[in-house]
Motif scaffolding. Structure first.
Motif, PDB file in Angstrom:
ATOM      1  N   ALA A  72       0.830  -1.203   0.000  1.00  0.00           N
ATOM      2  CA  ALA A  72       0.000   0.000   0.000  1.00  0.00           C
ATOM      3  C   ALA A  72       0.864   1.252   0.000  1.00  0.00           C
ATOM      4  O   ALA A  72       0.559   2.233  -0.703  1.00  0.00           O
ATOM      5  N   MET A  73       1.946   1.243   0.769  1.00  0.00           N
ATOM      6  CA  MET A  73       2.817   2.421   0.831  1.00  0.00           C
ATOM      7  C   MET A  73       3.550   2.654  -0.482  1.00  0.00           C
ATOM      8  O   MET A  73       3.629   3.783  -0.975  1.00  0.00           O
ATOM      9  N   VAL A  74       4.080   1.581  -1.069  1.00  0.00           N
ATOM     10  CA  VAL A  74       4.811   1.790  -2.316  1.00  0.00           C
ATOM     11  C   VAL A  74       3.846   2.025  -3.480  1.00  0.00           C
ATOM     12  O   VAL A  74       4.221   2.671  -4.470  1.00  0.00           O
ATOM     13  N   ASP A  75       2.634   1.563  -3.387  1.00  0.00           N
ATOM     14  CA  ASP A  75       1.629   1.920  -4.386  1.00  0.00           C
ATOM     15  C   ASP A  75       1.347   3.422  -4.362  1.00  0.00           C
ATOM     16  O   ASP A  75       1.238   4.063  -5.414  1.00  0.00           O
ATOM     17  N   ARG A  76       1.202   3.978  -3.149  1.00  0.00           N
ATOM     18  CA  ARG A  76       0.990   5.426  -3.055  1.00  0.00           C
ATOM     19  C   ARG A  76       2.177   6.176  -3.643  1.00  0.00           C
ATOM     20  O   ARG A  76       2.012   7.174  -4.354  1.00  0.00           O
ATOM     21  N   ALA A  77       3.377   5.694  -3.327  1.00  0.00           N
ATOM     22  CA  ALA A  77       4.571   6.340  -3.864  1.00  0.00           C
ATOM     23  C   ALA A  77       4.619   6.236  -5.389  1.00  0.00           C
ATOM     24  O   ALA A  77       4.880   7.226  -6.091  1.00  0.00           O
ATOM     25  N   ALA A  78       4.351   5.053  -5.909  1.00  0.00           N
ATOM     26  CA  ALA A  78       4.400   4.852  -7.355  1.00  0.00           C
ATOM     27  C   ALA A  78       3.380   5.719  -8.083  1.00  0.00           C
ATOM     28  O   ALA A  78       3.613   6.145  -9.229  1.00  0.00           O
ATOM     29  N   SER A  79       2.257   6.013  -7.433  1.00  0.00           N
ATOM     30  CA  SER A  79       1.213   6.802  -8.097  1.00  0.00           C
ATOM     31  C   SER A  79       1.657   8.234  -8.395  1.00  0.00           C
ATOM     32  O   SER A  79       1.055   8.901  -9.232  1.00  0.00           O
ATOM     33  N   VAL A  80       2.717   8.691  -7.715  1.00  0.00           N
ATOM     34  CA  VAL A  80       3.213  10.057  -7.974  1.00  0.00           C
ATOM     35  C   VAL A  80       4.609  10.038  -8.576  1.00  0.00           C
ATOM     36  O   VAL A  80       5.267  11.067  -8.679  1.00  0.00           O
ATOM     37  N   GLY A  81       5.097   8.854  -8.976  1.00  0.00           N
ATOM     38  CA  GLY A  81       6.368   8.774  -9.679  1.00  0.00           C
ATOM     39  C   GLY A  81       7.548   8.330  -8.843  1.00  0.00           C
ATOM     40  O   GLY A  81       8.688   8.341  -9.324  1.00  0.00           O
ATOM     41  N   VAL A  82       7.316   7.938  -7.587  1.00  0.00           N
ATOM     42  CA  VAL A  82       8.401   7.425  -6.745  1.00  0.00           C
ATOM     43  C   VAL A  82       8.418   5.915  -6.936  1.00  0.00           C
ATOM     44  O   VAL A  82       7.668   5.180  -6.311  1.00  0.00           O
TER      45      VAL A  82
END
Length: 283
Positions: A39-49
């Motif tokens: 869930a945390m890396v999904d949130r990050a990936a959604s903004v380009g991280v």
């Protein structure tokens, strides 16, 4: 008090090019299992991280970080014992760290160094542990991730005495422009966290302008040091996008160009594998 202090900052506008959070603590952010990490890396990936390095500060965190790096292909780990936790750093502790750091998805020895702000561990114990971690980084051929708080000169003294590993990164760089130049001249990489966005951090902001782009990283150090204007609220890897944008403005650079440059530096420093389309959406 910051409005809505207990809430995470809103998701920022996605970056025009992907970037890597070079230092975070997913466990301290509240992640307990693979679902939380995803869930945390999904949130990050959604903004380009696109990827993160989750970092340990004690043996329990080291075991967790090494495991978390196997749960999601976008997560890597660094393991060490934090300088403030070195008052009783035993041979058994060293054996655990050495075993973990040799795992393929553990990409750095860290965070280690010196911290003279807190008095949880005597300076002599910190220095002995720091020297051991330096030697470990050289023996395993992985970068050394340094924690330096109120200890600039002693950090440099120990590095000079021991001889630094081939790859060294100052996590959450906290020095001024002069110290930044000395680190750059020594070939070290400097990683900037949310503190560089604080408007009263004039010396740190000046330091961020003198670092060559190929020796620059960006990180969150989450859940700490949430960037401006959300200082005091919970930090997560997606917030590195705020810091990246602020750094680009500070340095007079295009956001996409800076993101691509620091991503390349992270890949080179930590020897990260090439991303695949599967990696971009996680496990």
């Amino acid at each position: 008090m910051t409005p809505r202090k207990g809430e995470r900052p809103p998701l920022p506008e996605p970056l025009p090019a992907p970037v890597i959070d070079a230092h975070t603590h997913l466990d301290a952010c509240g992640a307990k299992d693979a679902a939380d990490v995803a869930a945390m890396v999904d949130r990050a990936a959604s903004v380009g991280v696109e990827r993160v390095i989750t970092v340990a500060d004690d043996l329990s965190a080291a075991r967790w970080a090494a495991a978390a790096a196997t749960w999601d292909s976008r997560v890597f780990a660094a393991v060490a014992v934090h300088p403030t936790r070195t008052s009783a750093f035993s041979d058994d502790d060293k054996a655990v760290i050495e075993e973990l750091v040799r795992q393929p998805r553990v990409v750095a020895v860290g965070e280690t160094g010196l911290d003279f702000y807190w008095d949880y561990s005597p300076p002599a114990a910190q220095e002995e542990a720091f020297r051991w971690h330096i030697d470990l980084a050289k023996r395993v051929g992985k970068p050394l991730m340094i924690h330096d708080r109120d200890a600039h000169e002693d950090i440099m003294r120990v590095l000079h005495s021991e001889g630094p590993p081939e790859r060294v990164v100052f996590h959450c760089f906290s020095g001024d422009a002069d110290f930044a130049r000395r680190c750059v001249d020594a070939g070290f990489v400097l990683s900037f966290a949310g503190a560089v966005t604080f408007r009263n951090a004039r010396e740190l902001r000046a330091a961020a302008q003198v670092v060559p782009v190929d020796q620059l990283l960006v990180e969150t150090d989450a859940p700490f040091l949430t960037p401006h204007p959300f200082r005091g609220r919970p930090n997560e890897p997606y917030c590195v996008a705020y810091t990246l944008r602020d750094l680009a403005e500070l340095r007079g650079m295009d956001v996409g160009d800076l993101a691509s440059a620091v991503r390349d530096t992270a890949i080179r420093l930590f020897r990260l594998p090439t991303m695949t389309s599967h990696d971009s959406v996680g496990e």
